[in-house]
Each structure stands twice: as C-alpha cells, then as structure tokens.
Scaffold this motif. Structure first.
Motif, PDB file in Angstrom:
ATOM      1  N   THR A   1       0.831  -1.203   0.000  1.00  0.00           N
ATOM      2  CA  THR A   1       0.000   0.000   0.000  1.00  0.00           C
ATOM      3  C   THR A   1       0.868   1.257   0.000  1.00  0.00           C
ATOM      4  O   THR A   1       0.619   2.201  -0.767  1.00  0.00           O
ATOM      5  CB  THR A   1      -0.928   0.003   1.228  1.00  0.00           C
ATOM      6  OG1 THR A   1      -1.787  -1.136   1.169  1.00  0.00           O
ATOM      7  CG2 THR A   1      -1.773   1.265   1.275  1.00  0.00           C
TER       8      THR A   1
ATOM      9  N   ASN B   1       2.229   2.135  -3.345  1.00  0.00           N
ATOM     10  CA  ASN B   1       1.220   2.297  -4.393  1.00  0.00           C
ATOM     11  C   ASN B   1       1.094   1.053  -5.277  1.00  0.00           C
ATOM     12  O   ASN B   1       0.964   1.148  -6.495  1.00  0.00           O
ATOM     13  CB  ASN B   1       1.533   3.530  -5.252  1.00  0.00           C
ATOM     14  CG  ASN B   1       0.331   4.031  -6.039  1.00  0.00           C
ATOM     15  OD1 ASN B   1      -0.813   3.730  -5.699  1.00  0.00           O
ATOM     16  ND2 ASN B   1       0.583   4.776  -7.107  1.00  0.00           N
TER      17      ASN B   1
ATOM     18  N   SER C   1      -1.143  -1.458  -4.060  1.00  0.00           N
ATOM     19  CA  SER C   1      -2.228  -2.135  -3.343  1.00  0.00           C
ATOM     20  C   SER C   1      -3.261  -2.761  -4.283  1.00  0.00           C
ATOM     21  O   SER C   1      -4.130  -3.511  -3.833  1.00  0.00           O
ATOM     22  CB  SER C   1      -2.916  -1.158  -2.387  1.00  0.00           C
ATOM     23  OG  SER C   1      -3.444  -0.060  -3.105  1.00  0.00           O
ATOM     24  N   GLN C   2      -3.178  -2.455  -5.584  1.00  0.00           N
ATOM     25  CA  GLN C   2      -4.090  -3.090  -6.536  1.00  0.00           C
ATOM     26  C   GLN C   2      -3.751  -4.567  -6.737  1.00  0.00           C
ATOM     27  O   GLN C   2      -4.533  -5.313  -7.327  1.00  0.00           O
ATOM     28  CB  GLN C   2      -4.063  -2.368  -7.887  1.00  0.00           C
ATOM     29  CG  GLN C   2      -2.774  -2.503  -8.686  1.00  0.00           C
ATOM     30  CD  GLN C   2      -1.755  -1.412  -8.374  1.00  0.00           C
ATOM     31  OE1 GLN C   2      -1.665  -0.953  -7.232  1.00  0.00           O
ATOM     32  NE2 GLN C   2      -1.025  -0.988  -9.381  1.00  0.00           N
ATOM     33  N   TYR C   3      -2.600  -4.986  -6.252  1.00  0.00           N
ATOM     34  CA  TYR C   3      -2.170  -6.382  -6.371  1.00  0.00           C
ATOM     35  C   TYR C   3      -2.253  -7.077  -5.014  1.00  0.00           C
ATOM     36  O   TYR C   3      -2.119  -6.442  -3.966  1.00  0.00           O
ATOM     37  CB  TYR C   3      -0.724  -6.448  -6.872  1.00  0.00           C
ATOM     38  CG  TYR C   3      -0.500  -5.791  -8.216  1.00  0.00           C
ATOM     39  CD1 TYR C   3      -1.211  -6.196  -9.342  1.00  0.00           C
ATOM     40  CD2 TYR C   3       0.426  -4.767  -8.368  1.00  0.00           C
ATOM     41  CE1 TYR C   3      -1.014  -5.594 -10.573  1.00  0.00           C
ATOM     42  CE2 TYR C   3       0.640  -4.156  -9.587  1.00  0.00           C
ATOM     43  CZ  TYR C   3      -0.084  -4.577 -10.695  1.00  0.00           C
ATOM     44  OH  TYR C   3       0.117  -3.981 -11.917  1.00  0.00           O
TER      45      TYR C   3
END
Length: 217
Positions: A116, A119, A121-123
């Motif tokens: 997080t 950047n 955190s989409q994974y």
C-alpha cells in the motif's frame, strides 16, 4: 559505520576505482552523483560485498568485511540495483524471501502495508510478477529489502523507472525508516533534484575518485 580505506578496483588494465577513502556514519543519508562509467555502481557493489576490492579494505563497525559471514553482512548492508531480479513467480515469493533465509515466518501484515505504501495495493500477494513494468519491479525489489530494515540501504538508481509521484512516495517511505529506526541510506541518482531533496551529504564521483563532497543539511 561503513568505512572504505584506500579502495581500488581494477579487474584489468583500466582502473574503475582508484585509492578511494570514504566513511558513512550510522544513520547518515548520502546521495551519490557523477557521470556514467565513473564507478558509482562498482562502489555500491563493493559496499554490499558482492565484489571484492583489488586493493584496500572495507570495514563495518570497525571490523573488516572478511571477518563477517556473507549472509550476516548482506542483511546489515542491503543492496538494491537499478535493474532488480525478482524471485519465483509471485509477489509472495519475493516478500517472503528475507524471512525464508532467516528461517522465520513471513510477516504478511507488513508485506501488505508496504504494498500500500508503495502504491501497489491493486495487487495481492498471489499476483504473478512476470508482467510487471520496470517501475513495479523496482518498487517490489525495495519492498523486499524493507521487510527487515537493515542498518544501511544501498540504492542504485532504484527509482529511475518511476514517475515523479511514485518516486516521491518511495523516497518518503524509505526516509521514514531513517527517522524512526536510524536507517543509513546511500543512494546513486542522476536526478539532481532528488540528490538534494532529503539527504544530508552529496558525493560526486568522477573517474573512480570522489571529486566533490557537499554537506546539504
């Protein structure tokens, strides 16, 4: 502290580093600039004990590097190259590696926090890294280094593939460990603004020697 005494590196006829002396105190933050081919990356690889000097000696806390076990030294002085090598197939394979070599359990909470903070955190931890961009690979490699905060973190153009926003996010997270845990940082960069933004000292290396040293703050 880290101390290099009369260090030279000359694997063939052309010297890369020549009689270089340098002391980095515990918790110090130092940026390194200089033209390509000046010996900057070689210097960090020597500090990280990935190569050995052809002359001179390296010391950590007053003890010669040769008196340390390699794994002990590299966990204390941690190196992140510009083009990182990722391990295995997934994010988890990478963030768990530092715990695996210490024979400990991976701190999943910390891994997710760092994803997080950087950047990503989409994974999730099961994400395959084979299609990661250069900037994503750089961030994951730094996360891997920070699963355990070392005494010194050596960064070789470690945010060169990032846009300005993500570059500054990474800088802020790394320097947080300087402020909270006394992390020493040695960072090679070609970005002049980056080299003065947060560091206390800046070195210029040219033709294998320190040609200039500046106190920033």
């Amino acid at each position: 502290m880290l101390e290099l005494k009369n260090i030279s590196f000359q694997p063939n006829d052309a010297p890369i580093l020549s009689h270089l002396n340098l002391t980095i105190n515990e918790g110090e933050t130092v940026s390194i600039i200089g033209p390509s081919g000046s010996g900057k990356s070689t210097l960090l690889r020597l500090m990280a004990d990935l190569i050995s000097p052809t002359d001179g000696q390296c010391f950590l806390n007053g003890k010669n590097y040769i008196s340390y076990k390699p794994e002990q030294l590299r966990q204390t002085v941690s190196y992140c190259p510009q083009t990182p090598t990722l391990f295995g197939e997934t994010i988890f394979d990478n963030v768990s590696f530092p715990a695996k070599i210490r024979k400990e359990k991976c701190d999943i909470k910390r891994a997710n926090y760092l994803l997080t903070a950087f950047n990503l955190s989409q994974y999730d931890l099961n994400t395959n890294v084979s299609r990661f961009s250069g900037g994503e690979k750089q961030r994951l490699a730094i996360i891997r280094q920070l699963m355990y905060v070392p005494k010194f973190l050596l960064l070789d153009e470690a945010t060169s593939a990032l846009d300005q926003k993500n570059q500054q996010l990474v800088e802020q997270e790394i320097f947080k460990y300087h402020q909270e845990k006394g992390l020493g940082i040695i960072w090679i960069t070609h970005d002049i603004k980056q080299s003065t933004r947060l560091f206390s000292r800046r070195l210029t290396i040219e033709q294998g020697k320190i040609s200039n040293e500046e106190v920033i703050k």
